[in-house]
Design a protein around this motif. Sequence first.
Motif, mmCIF file in Angstrom:
data_model
loop_
_atom_site.group_PDB
_atom_site.id
_atom_site.type_symbol
_atom_site.label_atom_id
_atom_site.label_comp_id
_atom_site.label_asym_id
_atom_site.label_seq_id
_atom_site.Cartn_x
_atom_site.Cartn_y
_atom_site.Cartn_z
ATOM 1 N N SER A 2 0.746 -0.915 -0.050
ATOM 2 C CA SER A 2 -0.017 0.162 0.163
ATOM 3 C C SER A 2 1.014 1.209 -0.083
ATOM 4 C CB SER A 2 -0.915 -0.119 1.141
ATOM 5 O OG SER A 2 -0.119 -0.033 2.228
ATOM 6 N N TRP A 3 0.216 2.248 -0.433
ATOM 7 C CA TRP A 3 1.192 3.767 -0.721
ATOM 8 C C TRP A 3 1.499 4.148 0.844
ATOM 9 C CZ3 TRP A 3 2.390 6.605 -4.698
ATOM 10 C CH2 TRP A 3 1.899 6.245 -5.908
ATOM 11 N N LYS A 4 2.795 4.719 0.908
ATOM 12 C CA LYS A 4 3.444 5.028 2.086
ATOM 13 C C LYS A 4 4.209 6.176 1.729
ATOM 14 C CE LYS A 4 3.423 0.688 4.521
ATOM 15 N NZ LYS A 4 4.449 -0.364 5.049
ATOM 16 N N TRP A 5 4.898 6.816 2.530
ATOM 17 C CA TRP A 5 5.895 7.861 2.326
ATOM 18 C C TRP A 5 7.165 7.499 3.344
ATOM 19 C CZ3 TRP A 5 8.352 11.346 5.742
ATOM 20 C CH2 TRP A 5 7.563 11.615 6.888
ATOM 21 N N GLU A 6 8.248 8.101 2.705
ATOM 22 C CA GLU A 6 9.393 7.815 3.314
ATOM 23 C C GLU A 6 10.681 8.867 3.332
ATOM 24 O OE1 GLU A 6 11.780 4.171 1.961
ATOM 25 O OE2 GLU A 6 9.945 3.541 2.129
ATOM 26 N N TYR A 7 11.459 9.129 4.010
ATOM 27 C CA TYR A 7 12.607 9.982 3.817
ATOM 28 C C TYR A 7 13.745 9.188 2.722
ATOM 29 C CZ TYR A 7 11.034 12.819 7.358
ATOM 30 O OH TYR A 7 10.456 14.103 8.023
ATOM 31 N N GLU A 38 -2.334 7.843 -4.091
ATOM 32 C CA GLU A 38 -3.231 6.608 -3.957
ATOM 33 C C GLU A 38 -4.425 6.730 -4.802
ATOM 34 O OE1 GLU A 38 -4.059 3.239 -0.719
ATOM 35 O OE2 GLU A 38 -4.155 5.327 -0.134
ATOM 36 N N ALA A 39 -5.135 7.937 -4.734
ATOM 37 C CA ALA A 39 -6.389 8.123 -5.398
ATOM 38 C C ALA A 39 -6.183 8.413 -6.864
ATOM 39 C CB ALA A 39 -6.895 9.447 -4.847
ATOM 40 N N LEU A 40 -4.989 9.007 -7.080
ATOM 41 C CA LEU A 40 -4.845 9.328 -8.859
ATOM 42 C C LEU A 40 -4.202 7.944 -9.307
ATOM 43 C CD1 LEU A 40 -4.733 11.285 -10.782
ATOM 44 C CD2 LEU A 40 -2.330 11.884 -9.954
ATOM 45 N N HIS A 41 -3.454 7.149 -8.723
ATOM 46 C CA HIS A 41 -2.701 6.001 -9.178
ATOM 47 C C HIS A 41 -3.416 4.733 -8.551
ATOM 48 C CE1 HIS A 41 -0.262 8.821 -11.104
ATOM 49 N NE2 HIS A 41 0.314 9.267 -10.111
ATOM 50 N N VAL A 42 -4.737 4.502 -8.902
ATOM 51 C CA VAL A 42 -5.448 3.388 -8.278
ATOM 52 C C VAL A 42 -4.592 1.895 -8.324
ATOM 53 C CG1 VAL A 42 -7.338 2.240 -8.296
ATOM 54 C CG2 VAL A 42 -7.398 4.470 -8.497
#
Length: 85
Positions: A2-7, A38-42
């Motif tokens: 699933s989508w996440k963010w990280e440094y 996540e919404a843009l790139h399902v």
Amino acid sequence: MSWKWEYAFGAEEAARTAPADFLAAVELKANELVRAAEALHVHGRAHDGIDPKGHEMIVTGGMFRYQVVVRSERVYVVQITYLGF
């Protein structure tokens, strides 16, 4: 996955010395960017095009630069700059 963010790169090292309120603002915006990506790139893992161009985001106290990598379903914060305003 699933989508996440990280440094990424030196941003993680810079985050160790940045003030907590500035980092909270960065994390808040990074979470918003994750939800938008996540919404843009399902179907991110199936993406076969090029990734979007990186951008800057201004937050209270400074700014950060980020890059979206669609196939990895990640938003990478690649640079943070604390300006103290």
